[in-house]
Enzyme design. Structure first.
Site, mmCIF file in Angstrom:
data_model
loop_
_atom_site.group_PDB
_atom_site.id
_atom_site.type_symbol
_atom_site.label_atom_id
_atom_site.label_comp_id
_atom_site.label_asym_id
_atom_site.label_seq_id
_atom_site.Cartn_x
_atom_site.Cartn_y
_atom_site.Cartn_z
ATOM 1 N N LYS A 179 -39.613 30.461 29.987
ATOM 2 C CA LYS A 179 -39.784 30.492 31.449
ATOM 3 C C LYS A 179 -39.710 29.079 32.030
ATOM 4 C CE LYS A 179 -40.563 32.241 35.514
ATOM 5 N NZ LYS A 179 -41.750 33.041 35.875
ATOM 6 N N LYS A 190 -46.582 23.980 39.574
ATOM 7 C CA LYS A 190 -47.256 24.394 38.343
ATOM 8 C C LYS A 190 -46.250 24.620 37.216
ATOM 9 C CE LYS A 190 -48.439 28.767 38.276
ATOM 10 N NZ LYS A 190 -47.648 29.444 37.215
#
Length: 312
Positions: free
Chosen positions: A187, A255
């Site tokens: 990811k 993030k």
């Protein structure tokens, strides 16, 4: 899966879903409508009345994470990150307190790979090996969640992943990429590419418009060439129309890119573009654009330097 039981068959397997936000809610809906479904679905969140459409479609309601864990064989977590997951894991009404038989926790948020491994080790100790963890972050945004076409990057042991795959196939296309944490790292790679793409589209939009080009016609043309991408396909109208209503929130990139940079540093990877992207999305958020859709890169670039004023 150690302490593995024979999981129920037919319609007695129960899948719990927690984190019913922009992504989790349609993922739960996909589980409910899957023609291959061999499970019951139980959901838990704040305010039962907010999820009437899921309950009307056949989902059961759990009053607390503990009650969800008491019923579920597999729990799909779609909370934003590990700190939010910790809030529903711990305490007398938390998931851990409801674990009495072997259970699989599928973490589908984008989270730190090392944090996931550490959490899995701790949960195994706290539950005497009953609670196992698979990481399975998703890509495809709200559109993919609604359509059930998400790309799902999976990490974990072969036995654990085999249990998760039938459930994950109901919400998209999963691929087992390696041991626990591999999904998270995949990811990170995905977000690096998406962030680079959406920033390039924002810059290209401003450059084209200020040069007098028809932006809509340009993006339609680019879509059929080497510049074409899923990001362009999903965001071109938003960029052209300056429609920044949030679907994929821009500040979440901070993030994700920070985790990616941690992994780059750990592996000794020279990731110059990654560092630039992290700095850019941090600055974008600091300038008030962070709560809007990632298509807001156009507005951010426009704000950096106003166009020159034409001299009459």
């Amino acid at each position: 899966m150690s302490n593995q039981r024979s999981f129920p068959v037919a319609n007695s397997l129960t899948v719990g879903v927690i984190g019913l936000g922009v992504m989790g809610r349609p993922m739960a809906a996909s589980l409910l409508r899957s023609p291959a479904a061999s499970w019951n679905v139980v959901i838990s969140d704040r305010g039962r009345e907010r999820y009437s459409e899921l309950l009307d479609s056949g989902a059961s309601w759990a009053e607390s994470p503990r009650r969800l864990a008491e019923q579920a064989d597999i729990i799909v977590d779609m909370l934003p990150d590990l700190p939010q997951l910790e809030q529903v894991l711990n305490g007398p009404d938390g998931i851990v307190s409801g674990i009495t038989t072997p259970t699989l926790l599928v973490i589908s948020s984008t989270s730190s790979a090392s944090g996931i491994r550490e959490l899995a080790d701790r949960l195994a100790t706290e539950t005497n090996g009953l609670l196992h963890v698979v990481d399975a972050p998703v890509s495809g945004g709200e559109d993919g969640a609604v359509a059930g076409t998400l790309s799902i990057m999976v990490g974990g042991s072969a036995d654990d992943v085999d249990l998760a795959l039938p459930v994950l196939r109901a919400i998209g296309t999963p691929a087992h990429l390696g041991p626990l944490g591999a999904g998270a790292i995949a990811k990170f790679c995905n977000q690096l590419i998406v962030a680079a793409n959406i920033l390039a589209l924002g810059e290209a939009a401003v450059l084209a418009e200020r040069s007098g080009l028809d932006l809509g016609a340009l993006f339609d043309l680019l879509e059929n060439g080497y510049a074409g991408s899923r990001v362009l396909d999903s965001r071109k109208r938003r960029i052209v129309d300056a429609d920044y209503r949030p679907s994929g929130v821009a500040r979440y990139m901070i993030k994700d890119l920070r985790y990616a940079l941690e992994e780059a540093d750990r592996t000794g990877t020279d990731a110059a573009q990654l560092r630039l992207l992290l700095d850019t999305f941090t600055d974008l958020t600091a300038h008030g654009f962070g709560d809007q859709d990632i298509a807001v890169t156009r507005a951010y670039v426009e704000s950096k330097n106003p166009p020159p004023v034409a001299v009459a």
